[in-house]
Design a protein around this motif. Structure first.
Motif, PDB file in Angstrom:
ATOM      1  N   GLY A 135       0.806  -1.208   0.000  1.00 32.10           N
ATOM      2  CA  GLY A 135       0.000   0.000   0.000  1.00 32.10           C
ATOM      3  C   GLY A 135       0.840   1.258   0.000  1.00 32.10           C
ATOM      4  N   TYR A 136       0.164   2.382  -0.210  1.00 31.96           N
ATOM      5  CA  TYR A 136       0.798   3.692  -0.146  1.00 31.96           C
ATOM      6  C   TYR A 136      -0.274   4.739   0.096  1.00 31.96           C
ATOM      7  CZ  TYR A 136      -0.764   4.065  -5.042  1.00 31.96           C
ATOM      8  OH  TYR A 136      -1.513   4.078  -6.193  1.00 31.96           O
ATOM      9  N   LYS A 137       0.170   5.910   0.488  1.00 27.75           N
ATOM     10  CA  LYS A 137      -0.743   7.030   0.683  1.00 27.75           C
ATOM     11  C   LYS A 137      -0.698   7.934  -0.536  1.00 27.75           C
ATOM     12  CE  LYS A 137      -1.137   7.590   5.679  1.00 27.75           C
ATOM     13  NZ  LYS A 137      -0.919   8.528   6.809  1.00 27.75           N
ATOM     14  N   LYS A 138      -1.867   8.291  -1.018  1.00 27.27           N
ATOM     15  CA  LYS A 138      -1.977   9.224  -2.129  1.00 27.27           C
ATOM     16  C   LYS A 138      -2.793  10.402  -1.629  1.00 27.27           C
ATOM     17  CE  LYS A 138      -3.312   9.506  -6.979  1.00 27.27           C
ATOM     18  NZ  LYS A 138      -3.942   8.781  -8.109  1.00 27.27           N
ATOM     19  N   ASP A 139      -2.087  11.527  -1.353  1.00 28.08           N
ATOM     20  CA  ASP A 139      -2.695  12.669  -0.673  1.00 28.08           C
ATOM     21  C   ASP A 139      -3.227  12.187   0.683  1.00 28.08           C
ATOM     22  OD1 ASP A 139      -2.122  14.313  -2.896  1.00 28.08           O
ATOM     23  OD2 ASP A 139      -3.906  13.568  -3.922  1.00 28.08           O
ATOM     24  N   THR A 140      -4.525  12.275   0.913  1.00 26.80           N
ATOM     25  CA  THR A 140      -5.093  11.808   2.184  1.00 26.80           C
ATOM     26  C   THR A 140      -5.677  10.404   2.069  1.00 26.80           C
ATOM     27  OG1 THR A 140      -7.206  12.848   1.651  1.00 26.80           O
ATOM     28  CG2 THR A 140      -5.623  14.163   2.926  1.00 26.80           C
ATOM     29  N   LYS A 141      -5.610   9.827   0.881  1.00 25.16           N
ATOM     30  CA  LYS A 141      -6.214   8.520   0.635  1.00 25.16           C
ATOM     31  C   LYS A 141      -5.186   7.401   0.780  1.00 25.16           C
ATOM     32  CE  LYS A 141      -8.829   6.000  -2.893  1.00 25.16           C
ATOM     33  NZ  LYS A 141      -9.274   6.003  -4.309  1.00 25.16           N
ATOM     34  N   VAL A 142      -5.628   6.279   1.360  1.00 22.48           N
ATOM     35  CA  VAL A 142      -4.789   5.082   1.481  1.00 22.48           C
ATOM     36  C   VAL A 142      -5.169   4.112   0.364  1.00 22.48           C
ATOM     37  CG1 VAL A 142      -4.244   3.087   2.915  1.00 22.48           C
ATOM     38  CG2 VAL A 142      -4.524   5.330   3.971  1.00 22.48           C
ATOM     39  N   VAL A 143      -4.165   3.638  -0.367  1.00 22.65           N
ATOM     40  CA  VAL A 143      -4.396   2.716  -1.486  1.00 22.65           C
ATOM     41  C   VAL A 143      -3.683   1.403  -1.191  1.00 22.65           C
ATOM     42  CG1 VAL A 143      -4.096   2.299  -3.958  1.00 22.65           C
ATOM     43  CG2 VAL A 143      -4.538   4.632  -3.125  1.00 22.65           C
ATOM     44  N   PHE A 144      -4.431   0.293  -1.198  1.00 23.13           N
ATOM     45  CA  PHE A 144      -3.844  -1.030  -1.023  1.00 23.13           C
ATOM     46  C   PHE A 144      -3.981  -1.833  -2.307  1.00 23.13           C
ATOM     47  CE2 PHE A 144      -4.834  -0.083   3.492  1.00 23.13           C
ATOM     48  CZ  PHE A 144      -3.559  -0.251   4.014  1.00 23.13           C
ATOM     49  N   ALA A 168     -13.770  -0.796   1.558  1.00 19.20           N
ATOM     50  CA  ALA A 168     -14.259   0.503   2.033  1.00 19.20           C
ATOM     51  C   ALA A 168     -15.186   0.389   3.233  1.00 19.20           C
ATOM     52  CB  ALA A 168     -14.968   1.241   0.901  1.00 19.20           C
ATOM     53  N   ILE A 169     -15.808  -0.787   3.427  1.00 16.50           N
ATOM     54  CA  ILE A 169     -16.719  -0.936   4.572  1.00 16.50           C
ATOM     55  C   ILE A 169     -16.147  -1.858   5.644  1.00 16.50           C
ATOM     56  CG2 ILE A 169     -18.806  -0.400   3.254  1.00 16.50           C
ATOM     57  CD1 ILE A 169     -19.397  -3.419   3.188  1.00 16.50           C
ATOM     58  N   ASP A 170     -14.882  -2.216   5.499  1.00 18.30           N
ATOM     59  CA  ASP A 170     -14.196  -2.941   6.572  1.00 18.30           C
ATOM     60  C   ASP A 170     -14.203  -2.042   7.796  1.00 18.30           C
ATOM     61  OD1 ASP A 170     -12.411  -4.079   8.364  1.00 18.30           O
ATOM     62  OD2 ASP A 170     -10.918  -4.577   6.833  1.00 18.30           O
ATOM     63  N   ILE A 171     -14.708  -2.555   8.888  1.00 14.61           N
ATOM     64  CA  ILE A 171     -14.902  -1.747  10.093  1.00 14.61           C
ATOM     65  C   ILE A 171     -13.588  -1.226  10.679  1.00 14.61           C
ATOM     66  CG2 ILE A 171     -14.842  -3.564  11.853  1.00 14.61           C
ATOM     67  CD1 ILE A 171     -17.599  -2.318  12.824  1.00 14.61           C
ATOM     68  N   MET A 172     -12.432  -1.813  10.271  1.00 18.08           N
ATOM     69  CA  MET A 172     -11.135  -1.357  10.753  1.00 18.08           C
ATOM     70  C   MET A 172     -10.323  -0.608   9.695  1.00 18.08           C
ATOM     71  SD  MET A 172     -10.785  -1.914  13.958  1.00 18.08           S
ATOM     72  CE  MET A 172      -9.059  -1.436  14.033  1.00 18.08           C
ATOM     73  N   PHE A 173     -10.905  -0.301   8.555  1.00 16.54           N
ATOM     74  CA  PHE A 173     -10.124   0.311   7.474  1.00 16.54           C
ATOM     75  C   PHE A 173      -9.549   1.669   7.875  1.00 16.54           C
ATOM     76  CE2 PHE A 173      -9.595   2.607   3.418  1.00 16.54           C
ATOM     77  CZ  PHE A 173      -8.713   1.744   2.806  1.00 16.54           C
ATOM     78  N   TRP A 174     -10.278   2.402   8.734  1.00 15.07           N
ATOM     79  CA  TRP A 174      -9.817   3.714   9.188  1.00 15.07           C
ATOM     80  C   TRP A 174      -8.428   3.647   9.828  1.00 15.07           C
ATOM     81  CZ3 TRP A 174      -8.372   4.165  14.211  1.00 15.07           C
ATOM     82  CH2 TRP A 174      -8.801   3.162  15.085  1.00 15.07           C
ATOM     83  N   PHE A 175      -8.115   2.486  10.438  1.00 11.63           N
ATOM     84  CA  PHE A 175      -6.878   2.342  11.201  1.00 11.63           C
ATOM     85  C   PHE A 175      -5.646   2.657  10.346  1.00 11.63           C
ATOM     86  CE2 PHE A 175      -3.282  -0.152  12.710  1.00 11.63           C
ATOM     87  CZ  PHE A 175      -3.268   0.117  14.075  1.00 11.63           C
ATOM     88  N   PHE A 176      -5.709   2.330   9.076  1.00  8.78           N
ATOM     89  CA  PHE A 176      -4.519   2.424   8.227  1.00  8.78           C
ATOM     90  C   PHE A 176      -4.235   3.839   7.714  1.00  8.78           C
ATOM     91  CE2 PHE A 176      -6.167  -1.899   7.984  1.00  8.78           C
ATOM     92  CZ  PHE A 176      -5.065  -2.588   8.472  1.00  8.78           C
ATOM     93  N   SER A 177      -5.145   4.759   7.946  1.00 12.14           N
ATOM     94  CA  SER A 177      -4.923   6.141   7.504  1.00 12.14           C
ATOM     95  C   SER A 177      -4.291   7.002   8.590  1.00 12.14           C
ATOM     96  CB  SER A 177      -6.249   6.764   7.052  1.00 12.14           C
ATOM     97  OG  SER A 177      -7.159   6.826   8.130  1.00 12.14           O
ATOM     98  N   GLY A 198       7.547   5.716   9.757  1.00 11.06           N
ATOM     99  CA  GLY A 198       7.129   7.115   9.849  1.00 11.06           C
ATOM    100  C   GLY A 198       5.788   7.282   9.153  1.00 11.06           C
ATOM    101  N   GLU A 199       5.729   8.219   8.233  1.00 11.92           N
ATOM    102  CA  GLU A 199       4.493   8.455   7.489  1.00 11.92           C
ATOM    103  C   GLU A 199       4.442   7.680   6.176  1.00 11.92           C
ATOM    104  OE1 GLU A 199       3.622  12.563   6.989  1.00 11.92           O
ATOM    105  OE2 GLU A 199       3.568  12.983   9.139  1.00 11.92           O
ATOM    106  N   VAL A 200       5.495   6.914   5.878  1.00 13.61           N
ATOM    107  CA  VAL A 200       5.543   6.143   4.633  1.00 13.61           C
ATOM    108  C   VAL A 200       4.894   4.782   4.863  1.00 13.61           C
ATOM    109  CG1 VAL A 200       6.993   5.151   2.825  1.00 13.61           C
ATOM    110  CG2 VAL A 200       7.655   7.302   3.921  1.00 13.61           C
ATOM    111  N   LEU A 201       3.783   4.549   4.174  1.00 11.47           N
ATOM    112  CA  LEU A 201       3.052   3.285   4.286  1.00 11.47           C
ATOM    113  C   LEU A 201       3.555   2.288   3.253  1.00 11.47           C
ATOM    114  CD1 LEU A 201       0.562   1.711   5.461  1.00 11.47           C
ATOM    115  CD2 LEU A 201      -0.765   2.721   3.586  1.00 11.47           C
ATOM    116  N   TYR A 202       3.736   1.027   3.671  1.00  8.68           N
ATOM    117  CA  TYR A 202       4.185  -0.023   2.757  1.00  8.68           C
ATOM    118  C   TYR A 202       3.140  -1.112   2.537  1.00  8.68           C
ATOM    119  CZ  TYR A 202       8.785   2.076   3.226  1.00  8.68           C
ATOM    120  OH  TYR A 202       9.832   2.961   3.204  1.00  8.68           O
ATOM    121  N   GLY A 203       2.215  -1.278   3.465  1.00 11.72           N
ATOM    122  CA  GLY A 203       1.212  -2.322   3.305  1.00 11.72           C
ATOM    123  C   GLY A 203       0.593  -2.684   4.634  1.00 11.72           C
TER     124      GLY A 203
END
Length: 203
Positions: free
Chosen positions: A50-59, A81-90, A134-139
């Motif tokens: 995964g990675y962050k694109k602006d404020t969006k998380v892309v997996f 998008a409706i995974d109840i824990m998806f918010w965690f990754f942002s 840090g703020e760099v998301l890998y997955g």
């Protein structure tokens, strides 16, 4: 600090050594899930990038050793998008989650995600990690257990934290600026990687 047995530390050490010596990111993720099952037994799991694109998380590009491809693909095509824990990754504060620490039984069991995606696979309890430096998301790693096998323990959450720290460091060493999908000199999706697809076929 949690106290682990000598055998557990030995398993963790061997796992970490293999992690840093495996150059193929696809194989690395498959092996991590396989070895993780010895330390944290689970019924279903996947490890995506995964990675962050602006404020969006892309997996993208999930791998699994124990999940039917229908459910793996439907997660990313419909249910992510409706995974109840998806918010965690942002967010950037915590890197390991146990779903029951954040979500009540009622919230979970009345969700569409639970009734349409989890129940058909006979899974109830979730745990996972945000692989990031840090703020760099890998997955992310996502594990689930059935009701019969029970929720994940504090010890298992602690072990996941240790593994996740090394994974995050491992990915940062190889991709200091993060991983983006199909970029030149960057990571190529597993389907492209395995089957030698042309850029047009990959699209």
């Amino acid at each position: 600090m949690m106290s682990l047995s000598h055998e557990q530390w030995e398993q963790i050490n061997q796992m970490v050594l293999r992690m840093y010596s495996e150059d193929d990111i696809y194989k690395l993720r498959k092996e991590v899930l396989l070895e993780l099952n010895d330390l944290i037994p689970h019924d279903k799991s996947f490890f995506d990038l995964g990675y962050k694109k602006d404020t969006k998380v892309v997996f993208f590009d999930p791998v699994s050793n124990n999940m039917d491809n229908r459910y793996l693909l439907s997660y990313f095509n419909k249910y992510e998008a409706i995974d109840i824990m998806f918010w965690f990754f942002s967010q950037n504060q915590e890197n390991v989650y146990r779903e029951s620490d954040y979500v009540t039984n009622v919230m979970e069991e009345t969700s569409v995600f639970y009734s349409e995606w989890m129940m058909p696979q006979n899974i109830r309890y979730g745990m996972g990690s945000r692989v990031a430096h840090g703020e760099v998301l890998y997955g992310s790693i996502n594990l689930w257990r059935s009701k019969e096998h029970g929720d994940f323990t504090d010890e298992e959450v602690y072990i996941m934290g240790i593994i996740n720290e090394h994974l995050s460091s491992c990915f940062h060493n190889r991709f200091p600026n993060g991983i983006k999908r199909n970029n030149e000199n960057d990571y190529t999706d597993t389907m492209v990687h395995l089957y030698g697809l042309t850029p047009r076929e990959a699209e």
